[in-house]
Scaffold this active site. Structure first.
Site, PDB file in Angstrom:
ATOM      1  NE  ARG A 207      -2.840  -1.399   3.284  1.00 14.08           N
ATOM      2  CZ  ARG A 207      -3.153  -2.670   3.516  1.00 14.08           C
ATOM      3  NH1 ARG A 207      -3.862  -3.358   2.643  1.00 14.08           N
ATOM      4  NH2 ARG A 207      -2.780  -3.268   4.628  1.00 14.08           N
ATOM      5  CG  ASP A 245     -13.833  -7.533  -4.032  1.00 17.63           C
ATOM      6  OD1 ASP A 245     -12.619  -7.621  -3.744  1.00 17.63           O
ATOM      7  OD2 ASP A 245     -14.679  -8.383  -3.676  1.00 17.63           O
ATOM      8  CG  ASP A 292      -3.990  -8.443  -3.410  1.00 18.48           C
ATOM      9  OD1 ASP A 292      -3.373  -9.532  -3.410  1.00 18.48           O
ATOM     10  OD2 ASP A 292      -4.282  -7.837  -2.361  1.00 18.48           O
ATOM     11  CB  CYS A 332      -1.950 -14.520  -1.339  1.00 23.16           C
ATOM     12  SG  CYS A 332      -3.666 -14.786  -1.747  1.00 23.16           S
TER      13      CYS A 332
HETATM   14  N1  SAH Z   1      -6.249  -5.990  -2.255  1.00 24.00           N
HETATM   15  C1  SAH Z   1      -7.109  -6.231  -1.118  1.00 24.00           C
HETATM   16  C2  SAH Z   1      -7.268  -7.702  -0.800  1.00 24.00           C
HETATM   17  C3  SAH Z   1      -7.844  -8.559  -1.900  1.00 24.00           C
HETATM   18  S1  SAH Z   1      -8.410 -10.093  -1.366  1.00 24.00           S
HETATM   19  C4  SAH Z   1      -6.573  -5.442   0.072  1.00 24.00           C
HETATM   20  O1  SAH Z   1      -5.367  -5.177   0.140  1.00 24.00           O
HETATM   21  O2  SAH Z   1      -7.358  -5.143   0.965  1.00 24.00           O
HETATM   22  C5  SAH Z   1      -9.188 -10.740  -2.762  1.00 24.00           C
HETATM   23  C6  SAH Z   1     -10.540 -10.139  -3.101  1.00 24.00           C
HETATM   24  O3  SAH Z   1     -10.966 -10.677  -4.354  1.00 24.00           O
HETATM   25  C7  SAH Z   1     -11.670 -10.442  -2.136  1.00 24.00           C
HETATM   26  O4  SAH Z   1     -12.186  -9.222  -1.667  1.00 24.00           O
HETATM   27  C8  SAH Z   1     -12.745 -11.192  -2.968  1.00 24.00           C
HETATM   28  O5  SAH Z   1     -14.053 -10.762  -2.665  1.00 24.00           O
HETATM   29  C9  SAH Z   1     -12.386 -10.788  -4.367  1.00 24.00           C
HETATM   30  N2  SAH Z   1     -12.693 -11.716  -5.464  1.00 24.00           N
HETATM   31  C10 SAH Z   1     -12.515 -13.056  -5.505  1.00 24.00           C
HETATM   32  N3  SAH Z   1     -12.787 -13.533  -6.737  1.00 24.00           N
HETATM   33  C11 SAH Z   1     -13.145 -12.468  -7.500  1.00 24.00           C
HETATM   34  C12 SAH Z   1     -13.506 -12.296  -8.877  1.00 24.00           C
HETATM   35  N4  SAH Z   1     -13.542 -13.326  -9.717  1.00 24.00           N
HETATM   36  N5  SAH Z   1     -13.790 -11.055  -9.324  1.00 24.00           N
HETATM   37  C13 SAH Z   1     -13.748  -9.989  -8.478  1.00 24.00           C
HETATM   38  N6  SAH Z   1     -13.383 -10.093  -7.178  1.00 24.00           N
HETATM   39  C14 SAH Z   1     -13.085 -11.306  -6.700  1.00 24.00           C
END
Ligand code: SAH
Length: 388
Positions: A207, A245, A292, A332
């Site tokens: 971040r 998301d 991510d 991850c």
């Molecule tokens: N970058 C964020 C964490 C991401 S975690 C941070 O730093 O706070 C991964 C996210 O992907 C989750 O919120 C989940 O809801 C979302 N997600 C999972 N599969 C998805 C998809 N196919 N399309 C969009 N979002 C998705």
């Protein structure tokens, strides 16, 4: 003798302070109740340490003490050392949210403890740690005096341990969301129903990076969760930061985070949508795309399919980003290591037909330490890519 005895030649991992004992390494199991702490002996009767055991789990034993140290004293010492490490590195006036205990990374298998200002959130993954919970709460409460202790053990993996998924208030007043400060930036952390323990603390350093390299850019934050990268991009001077998301609840909290930081509603759009489809939209104008995603490989057998997923989104991002642009990409999944992830990014670049260079490599933030004796604790890796 009420000890677990390992097979001859199968004690090397435990001697090397690895925490896991698989059933194939065990010669004798005594009578015991699942979750109990037992001494672990080599085949010639040497005491190697203590672990907790569960016949239902694919990892039968997890070590909590090595050598002759009594198990309760070892747990106490591991908690003290975990707290001492974090106390050295954080100024609570600037960053008051941190991981206190990172499971095997801190010598405490099955336990995650995160602190959000004065709210302690625990995540218990195993039956053995469930039985140690009163001791853990006692130690952490004594050291931290939290206002609230919330348990967020909504882990599907608990079923294998014979435990239910649960979210519960353990002590103090009920709290729905907590306002934290990270590198001086306020964020809301949703407790009940949120992901992980509420916030992706492991991305703290990324971040900071996003804040530093967003000036003048049009940012797309894909898999945004509660929009933390978007907030950092805008505070770092981005022209706009769009967030996407699949979780509507995460999107709602992302909007609250914009408001909390005084960011105008026009500074970014919030899309509740699927990233795989969204990246195929024709009208994207971004020159900085952040990817991510959640762990695509939850187990080893998922790796091939996971790599296909990583390759697809990375290829799409490289194709869609306006050059010269940046792509900040993460995995991850523990089972996809950094070498493999780089190969996947290489294939994506080749298929996208773009020139791609790695500017920086990223790992989980330092309050998520990787135990050198237990390399499975490494899971998050990322590349900052320059695409032109
Ligand atoms: N970058 C964020 C964490 C991401 S975690 C941070 O730093 O706070 C991964 C996210 O992907 C989750 O919120 C989940 O809801 C979302 N997600 C999972 N599969 C998805 C998809 N196919 N399309 C969009 N979002 C998705």
């Amino acid at each position: 003798m009420n000890a677990v005895v390992l097979k001859p030649g199968r004690d090397k991992a435990v001697r090397n302070r690895h925490h896991w004992i698989f059933s194939g390494a065990i010669r004798d199991l005594p009578d015991f109740e699942d979750g109990a702490v037992l001494p672990v002996h080599s085949s010639v009767g040497e005491l190697l340490g203590h672990g907790y055991f569960n016949r239902k789990s694919s990892i039968t034993g997890r070590m909590i003490a090595f050598g002759s140290e009594p198990p309760e004293a070892a747990v106490r010492r591991s908690v003290e050392r975990a707290l001492a490490l974090r106390a050295r590195f954080f100024d609570p006036a600037v960053t008051n949210a941190r991981r206190l205990v990172n499971a095997e990374g801190d010598g405490l298998p099955g336990l995650i403890a995160d602190l959000y200002d004065d709210v302690l959130v625990l995540q218990i993954a195993t039956l053995g740690m469930e039985k140690l919970k009163p001791l853990i709460i006692d130690l952490l409460t004594g050291a931290l005096k939290p206002r609230t202790i919330f348990e967020k053990s909504d882990l599907p993996a608990r079923r294998e341990e014979g435990l239910e998924e649960t979210e519960a208030l353990l002590a103090g007043e009920p709290v729905e969301k907590v306002r934290i400060l990270e590198n001086g930036i306020p964020f809301w952390v949703g407790l009940a129903g949120g992901q992980k323990t509420g916030f992706y603390l492991d991305q703290r350093e990324s971040r900071k990076l996003v804040r530093e390299c967003s000036s003048g850019r049009r940012v797309l934050n894909a898999f945004s969760y509660t929009g933390s990268f978007s907030v950092c991009a805008l505070l770092g001077g981005a022209v706009k930061a769009d967030s996407i998301d699949s979780s509507a609840a995460a999107m709602a909290l992302a909007q609250d985070n914009f408001e909390l930081n005084g960011l105008a509603s026009g500074s970014g759009t919030f899309f509740t949508a699927d990233v795989f489809e969204f990246l195929r939209e024709p009208a994207l104008d971004h020159d900085f795309i952040i990817l991510d995603p959640p762990a695509f490989a939850k187990k080893r057998t998922d790796v091939v399919a996971a790599c296909r997923g990583y390759k697809d989104i990375n290829r799409l991002a490289m194709q869609r980003v306006r050059a010269p642009g940046l792509v900040l990409t993460f995995s991850c999944s523990h089972f996809v290591d950094e070498v493999l992830f780089q190969q996947v990014v290489f294939q994506a670049a080749q298929e996208a037909g773009r020139r791609v260079r790695i500017l920086q490599r990223h790992r989980q933030a330092f309050d998520h330490p990787v135990n050198i004796y237990h390399p499975e604790t490494a899971y998050l890796k990322g590349f900052l890519l320059y695409v032109d």
